[in-house]
Design an enzyme around this catalytic site. Structure first.
Site, PDB file in Angstrom:
ATOM      1  N   LYS A   9      -8.755  21.080  -9.082  1.00 38.76           N
ATOM      2  CA  LYS A   9      -8.965  20.862  -7.652  1.00 38.76           C
ATOM      3  C   LYS A   9     -10.227  20.056  -7.411  1.00 38.76           C
ATOM      4  O   LYS A   9     -11.181  20.095  -8.190  1.00 38.76           O
ATOM      5  CB  LYS A   9      -9.024  22.179  -6.874  1.00 38.76           C
ATOM      6  N   SER A  25       0.746   8.662   0.839  1.00 43.30           N
ATOM      7  CA  SER A  25       0.102   9.196  -0.356  1.00 43.30           C
ATOM      8  C   SER A  25      -1.334   9.592  -0.018  1.00 43.30           C
ATOM      9  O   SER A  25      -1.740   9.538   1.129  1.00 43.30           O
ATOM     10  CB  SER A  25       0.067   8.126  -1.446  1.00 43.30           C
ATOM     11  N   THR A  57       1.557  15.823  -1.002  1.00 43.05           N
ATOM     12  CA  THR A  57       1.690  14.375  -1.132  1.00 43.05           C
ATOM     13  C   THR A  57       1.486  14.044  -2.604  1.00 43.05           C
ATOM     14  O   THR A  57       1.686  14.909  -3.465  1.00 43.05           O
ATOM     15  CB  THR A  57       0.730  13.625  -0.180  1.00 43.05           C
ATOM     16  N   TYR A  58       1.096  12.830  -2.909  1.00 39.44           N
ATOM     17  CA  TYR A  58       0.865  12.449  -4.303  1.00 39.44           C
ATOM     18  C   TYR A  58      -0.351  11.540  -4.383  1.00 39.44           C
ATOM     19  O   TYR A  58      -0.807  10.992  -3.375  1.00 39.44           O
ATOM     20  CB  TYR A  58       2.111  11.785  -4.910  1.00 39.44           C
ATOM     21  N   GLY A  73       0.159   7.117   5.353  1.00 47.22           N
ATOM     22  CA  GLY A  73       1.500   7.409   5.843  1.00 47.22           C
ATOM     23  C   GLY A  73       1.481   8.632   6.736  1.00 47.22           C
ATOM     24  O   GLY A  73       0.539   8.861   7.488  1.00 47.22           O
ATOM     25  N   ALA A  74       2.542   9.438   6.648  1.00 50.04           N
ATOM     26  CA  ALA A  74       2.672  10.618   7.516  1.00 50.04           C
ATOM     27  C   ALA A  74       1.489  11.572   7.354  1.00 50.04           C
ATOM     28  O   ALA A  74       1.082  12.239   8.311  1.00 50.04           O
ATOM     29  CB  ALA A  74       3.976  11.344   7.213  1.00 50.04           C
ATOM     30  N   ALA A  75       0.908  11.648   6.142  1.00 48.62           N
ATOM     31  CA  ALA A  75      -0.231  12.539   5.904  1.00 48.62           C
ATOM     32  C   ALA A  75      -1.428  12.186   6.780  1.00 48.62           C
ATOM     33  O   ALA A  75      -2.254  13.046   7.087  1.00 48.62           O
ATOM     34  CB  ALA A  75      -0.630  12.503   4.428  1.00 48.62           C
TER      35      ALA A  75
END
Length: 128
Positions: A9, A25, A57-58, A73-75
Site C-alpha cells: 500500500k 486508471s 482501478t488499475y 476517467g470515471a475515478a
C-alpha cells in the site's frame, strides 16, 4: 486453500490531478510504483480518506520522481485534488505462503514524498 492478503500500500498519498477525459486508471509516480512493489496495469483499491469513497482501478505509470497521483476517467469523479488516499493491492496465496509473507507499506507526506517504509503495522491499543 488460497487466501487474499494485503500485498502493498501507499498510505496517505495526496491526489495531485483528476483527469476526467484521460484513459481511466490511476497514474502513480514510477518511483512509488517500484518502491511499493506495484506493477503497471495491476488492479488496485483506492480508499479516499477525505470523503470515504472506495473503488477499484488499475495502475499506469506517471513521470519518475514527479510525485504524481492522478485519478483518471470515471475515478476522477471520486476524488478532488488534495484528497488523501490509500492505494492498496492484494495477492492470493496459500496459508503457508501467508505465514512468511510481509507486505510493503509505504507512508507518504502531503507532497507524496516517502516518510517511511515498513512491513508491519503496530498492534492497535485500546483508547484510554
Amino acid at each position: 486453500m488460497q487466501i487474499e492478503m494485503l500485498k502493498c500500500k501507499l498510505h496517505m498519498a495526496a491526489v495531485t490531478q483528476a483527469e476526467l477525459w484521460y484513459d481511466g486508471s490511476c497514474a502513480i509516480d514510477q518511483d512509488l510504483v517500484e518502491l511499493a512493489g506495484l506493477r503497471e496495469f495491476e488492479k488496485i483499491d483506492i480508499y479516499n480518506v477525505s470523503n470515504g469513497e472506495r473503488f477499484h482501478t488499475y495502475v499506469i505509470l506517471a513521470e519518475r520522481g514527479s510525485g504524481i497521483i492522478s485519478m483518471n476517467g470515471a475515478a476522477a469523479r471520486r476524488v478532488q485534488v488534495g484528497d488523501r488516499i490509500i492505494i492498496a493491492s492484494y495477492a492470493q496465496m496459500t496459508e503457508q505462503e501467508a505465514d512468511s509473507f510481509q507486505p510493503k507499506l509505504v507512508y507518504l507526506d502531503e507532497n507524496n514524498r516517502v516518510e517511511r517504509s515498513t512491513n508491519t503495522i503496530p498492534v492497535q491499543l485500546a483508547e484510554a
